[in-house]
Design a protein around this motif. Structure first.
Motif, PDB file in Angstrom:
ATOM      1  N   ARG A  10       0.916  -1.358   0.296  1.00  0.00           N
ATOM      2  CA  ARG A  10       0.302   0.070   0.232  1.00  0.00           C
ATOM      3  C   ARG A  10       1.111   1.342   0.217  1.00  0.00           C
ATOM      4  O   ARG A  10       2.247   1.247   0.332  1.00  0.00           O
ATOM      5  N   ILE A  11       0.304   2.299  -0.288  1.00  0.00           N
ATOM      6  CA  ILE A  11       0.813   3.857  -0.008  1.00  0.00           C
ATOM      7  C   ILE A  11       0.013   4.022   0.511  1.00  0.00           C
ATOM      8  O   ILE A  11      -1.136   4.852   0.323  1.00  0.00           O
ATOM      9  N   ASP A  12       0.600   5.156   1.269  1.00  0.00           N
ATOM     10  CA  ASP A  12      -0.587   5.451   2.574  1.00  0.00           C
ATOM     11  C   ASP A  12      -0.315   7.591   1.994  1.00  0.00           C
ATOM     12  O   ASP A  12       0.643   7.749   1.225  1.00  0.00           O
ATOM     13  N   ILE A  13      -1.325   8.281   2.393  1.00  0.00           N
ATOM     14  CA  ILE A  13      -1.260   9.225   1.668  1.00  0.00           C
ATOM     15  C   ILE A  13      -1.647  10.517   3.351  1.00  0.00           C
ATOM     16  O   ILE A  13      -2.664   9.729   3.972  1.00  0.00           O
ATOM     17  N   GLU A  14      -0.866  11.595   3.522  1.00  0.00           N
ATOM     18  CA  GLU A  14      -1.058  11.977   4.864  1.00  0.00           C
ATOM     19  C   GLU A  14      -0.947  13.421   4.748  1.00  0.00           C
ATOM     20  O   GLU A  14       0.010  13.887   3.496  1.00  0.00           O
ATOM     21  N   PRO A  15      -1.716  14.059   4.781  1.00  0.00           N
ATOM     22  CA  PRO A  15      -3.260  13.581   5.436  1.00  0.00           C
ATOM     23  C   PRO A  15      -3.944  13.996   4.437  1.00  0.00           C
ATOM     24  O   PRO A  15      -3.309  13.483   3.305  1.00  0.00           O
ATOM     25  N   SER A  16      -4.809  12.905   4.562  1.00  0.00           N
ATOM     26  CA  SER A  16      -6.029  11.765   3.732  1.00  0.00           C
ATOM     27  C   SER A  16      -6.880  13.411   3.279  1.00  0.00           C
ATOM     28  O   SER A  16      -6.051  14.360   3.777  1.00  0.00           O
ATOM     29  N   ILE A  17      -7.146  12.438   2.240  1.00  0.00           N
ATOM     30  CA  ILE A  17      -8.143  13.618   0.983  1.00  0.00           C
ATOM     31  C   ILE A  17      -8.905  13.070   1.302  1.00  0.00           C
ATOM     32  O   ILE A  17     -10.265  12.012   0.923  1.00  0.00           O
ATOM     33  N   PRO A  18      -9.752  15.033   1.384  1.00  0.00           N
ATOM     34  CA  PRO A  18     -11.440  14.057   1.500  1.00  0.00           C
ATOM     35  C   PRO A  18     -11.939  13.656   0.577  1.00  0.00           C
ATOM     36  O   PRO A  18     -11.719  13.725  -0.849  1.00  0.00           O
ATOM     37  N   LEU A  19     -12.672  12.486  -0.001  1.00  0.00           N
ATOM     38  CA  LEU A  19     -13.004  11.894  -1.259  1.00  0.00           C
ATOM     39  C   LEU A  19     -13.772  12.684  -2.102  1.00  0.00           C
ATOM     40  O   LEU A  19     -14.237  12.439  -3.433  1.00  0.00           O
ATOM     41  N   ASP A  43      -4.848  -0.027 -12.126  1.00  0.00           N
ATOM     42  CA  ASP A  43      -3.699  -1.318 -10.916  1.00  0.00           C
ATOM     43  C   ASP A  43      -4.089  -1.251  -9.821  1.00  0.00           C
ATOM     44  O   ASP A  43      -3.779  -1.425  -8.999  1.00  0.00           O
ATOM     45  N   LEU A  44      -4.765   0.595  -9.444  1.00  0.00           N
ATOM     46  CA  LEU A  44      -4.726   0.763  -7.723  1.00  0.00           C
ATOM     47  C   LEU A  44      -5.771   1.666  -7.641  1.00  0.00           C
ATOM     48  O   LEU A  44      -6.449   2.129  -8.574  1.00  0.00           O
ATOM     49  N   VAL A  45      -6.640   1.588  -6.848  1.00  0.00           N
ATOM     50  CA  VAL A  45      -7.776   2.421  -6.676  1.00  0.00           C
ATOM     51  C   VAL A  45      -7.821   3.063  -4.805  1.00  0.00           C
ATOM     52  O   VAL A  45      -6.551   1.981  -3.545  1.00  0.00           O
ATOM     53  N   PHE A  46      -8.185   3.987  -4.175  1.00  0.00           N
ATOM     54  CA  PHE A  46      -8.721   4.721  -2.709  1.00  0.00           C
ATOM     55  C   PHE A  46      -8.421   3.591  -2.405  1.00  0.00           C
ATOM     56  O   PHE A  46      -9.279   2.719  -2.109  1.00  0.00           O
ATOM     57  N   ASP A  47      -7.481   3.573  -0.991  1.00  0.00           N
ATOM     58  CA  ASP A  47      -8.008   2.774   0.220  1.00  0.00           C
ATOM     59  C   ASP A  47      -8.843   4.297   1.188  1.00  0.00           C
ATOM     60  O   ASP A  47      -8.525   5.562   1.727  1.00  0.00           O
ATOM     61  N   ILE A  48     -10.210   3.903   1.299  1.00  0.00           N
ATOM     62  CA  ILE A  48     -10.749   5.089   1.795  1.00  0.00           C
ATOM     63  C   ILE A  48     -11.513   5.115   3.294  1.00  0.00           C
ATOM     64  O   ILE A  48     -12.300   3.560   3.028  1.00  0.00           O
ATOM     65  N   GLU A  49     -11.508   6.066   4.003  1.00  0.00           N
ATOM     66  CA  GLU A  49     -12.466   5.262   5.971  1.00  0.00           C
ATOM     67  C   GLU A  49     -12.522   6.558   5.813  1.00  0.00           C
ATOM     68  O   GLU A  49     -12.905   7.199   5.668  1.00  0.00           O
ATOM     69  N   ALA A  50     -13.943   5.989   6.684  1.00  0.00           N
ATOM     70  CA  ALA A  50     -14.517   7.277   7.455  1.00  0.00           C
ATOM     71  C   ALA A  50     -14.038   8.327   8.354  1.00  0.00           C
ATOM     72  O   ALA A  50     -13.517   6.602   9.470  1.00  0.00           O
ATOM     73  N   ASN A  51     -14.429   9.039   8.213  1.00  0.00           N
ATOM     74  CA  ASN A  51     -13.876  10.270   9.611  1.00  0.00           C
ATOM     75  C   ASN A  51     -14.095   9.916  10.309  1.00  0.00           C
ATOM     76  O   ASN A  51     -15.901  10.088  10.428  1.00  0.00           O
ATOM     77  N   PRO A  52     -14.236   9.695  12.083  1.00  0.00           N
ATOM     78  CA  PRO A  52     -14.530   8.865  13.344  1.00  0.00           C
ATOM     79  C   PRO A  52     -15.004  10.096  13.462  1.00  0.00           C
ATOM     80  O   PRO A  52     -16.782   9.807  14.209  1.00  0.00           O
ATOM     81  N   VAL A  53     -14.790  11.511  13.464  1.00  0.00           N
ATOM     82  CA  VAL A  53     -15.918  12.511  14.138  1.00  0.00           C
ATOM     83  C   VAL A  53     -16.875  13.333  13.256  1.00  0.00           C
ATOM     84  O   VAL A  53     -17.715  13.239  13.879  1.00  0.00           O
ATOM     85  N   THR A  54     -16.230  13.038  11.698  1.00  0.00           N
ATOM     86  CA  THR A  54     -17.436  13.540  10.517  1.00  0.00           C
ATOM     87  C   THR A  54     -18.679  13.100   9.489  1.00  0.00           C
ATOM     88  O   THR A  54     -19.235  13.390   9.528  1.00  0.00           O
ATOM     89  N   GLY A  55     -18.033  11.806   9.816  1.00  0.00           N
ATOM     90  CA  GLY A  55     -18.084  10.533   8.608  1.00  0.00           C
ATOM     91  C   GLY A  55     -18.596  10.665   7.819  1.00  0.00           C
ATOM     92  O   GLY A  55     -18.688  10.105   7.100  1.00  0.00           O
ATOM     93  N   TRP A  56     -17.078  12.009   7.151  1.00  0.00           N
ATOM     94  CA  TRP A  56     -16.703  12.369   5.674  1.00  0.00           C
ATOM     95  C   TRP A  56     -15.880  11.215   5.101  1.00  0.00           C
ATOM     96  O   TRP A  56     -15.098  10.866   6.291  1.00  0.00           O
ATOM     97  N   LYS A  57     -16.093  10.448   3.999  1.00  0.00           N
ATOM     98  CA  LYS A  57     -15.805   9.559   3.505  1.00  0.00           C
ATOM     99  C   LYS A  57     -14.076  10.731   3.308  1.00  0.00           C
ATOM    100  O   LYS A  57     -13.921  11.022   1.814  1.00  0.00           O
ATOM    101  N   MET A  58     -13.129   9.393   3.452  1.00  0.00           N
ATOM    102  CA  MET A  58     -11.731  10.026   2.962  1.00  0.00           C
ATOM    103  C   MET A  58     -10.278   9.323   3.002  1.00  0.00           C
ATOM    104  O   MET A  58     -10.502   6.964   2.865  1.00  0.00           O
ATOM    105  N   ILE A  59      -9.732   9.256   1.660  1.00  0.00           N
ATOM    106  CA  ILE A  59      -9.086   8.898   1.248  1.00  0.00           C
ATOM    107  C   ILE A  59      -7.750   8.422   1.587  1.00  0.00           C
ATOM    108  O   ILE A  59      -6.747   9.555   1.751  1.00  0.00           O
ATOM    109  N   VAL A  60      -7.714   7.465   2.202  1.00  0.00           N
ATOM    110  CA  VAL A  60      -5.851   7.310   3.664  1.00  0.00           C
ATOM    111  C   VAL A  60      -4.662   6.524   2.673  1.00  0.00           C
ATOM    112  O   VAL A  60      -3.521   6.895   3.104  1.00  0.00           O
TER     113      VAL A  60
END
Length: 129
Positions: A10-19, A43-60
């Motif tokens: 995996r390739i990590d992205i910091e800070p995460s990007i709002p979807l 070949d690659l797709v976004f790894d997406i997680e929900a922000n625990p505070v806002t619920g917004w989907k973020m590309i991590v």
């Protein structure tokens, strides 16, 4: 003749990007494929997680699009393109290990704003002689 390859890592992205900052119809958005990952054009797709505070989907991060062997395009170019289009002020880091059907391996690494793809290494056949 083509050779199927697999990719791990995996390739990590910091800070995460709002979807919402990425094109929702982006080929890198795994939500676009809803259960069918055959025929994904990247070949690659976004790894997406929900922000625990806002619920917004973020590309991590970025992860391999599929976990089975297939003919690869250019994950190296995809990473470079994504870094250029949405990487300003962000750090991309990590590694992807690429394996071919013949036992060869290569690694794509991202560090310090650079993407590098190592030369292919193959098992030493001379040990069998």
């Amino acid at each position: 003749m083509s050779i199927s390859m697999t990719m791990d890592g995996r390739i990590d992205i910091e800070p995460s990007i709002p979807l919402t900052a990425a094109r929702s119809r982006s080929d890198h958005n795994p939500e676009k494929y809803q259960g069918s990952r055959s025929g994904i054009p990247v070949d690659l797709v976004f790894d997406i997680e929900a922000n625990p505070v806002t619920g917004w989907k973020m590309i991590v991060g970025l992860v391999p699009a599929v976990d089975y062997g297939r003919k690869l395009g250019s994950p190296y170019a995809e990473i470079q393109d994504l870094m250029a289009t949405c990487g300003q002020g962000r750090e991309f880091s990590g590694a992807l290990l690429v394996r071919d059907e013949e036992g060869g391996t290569s690694e794509i690494t991202v560090e310090g704003g650079r993407v590098e793809w190592s030369d292919w290494e193959y098992p030493d056949d001379s040990a069998d002689e």
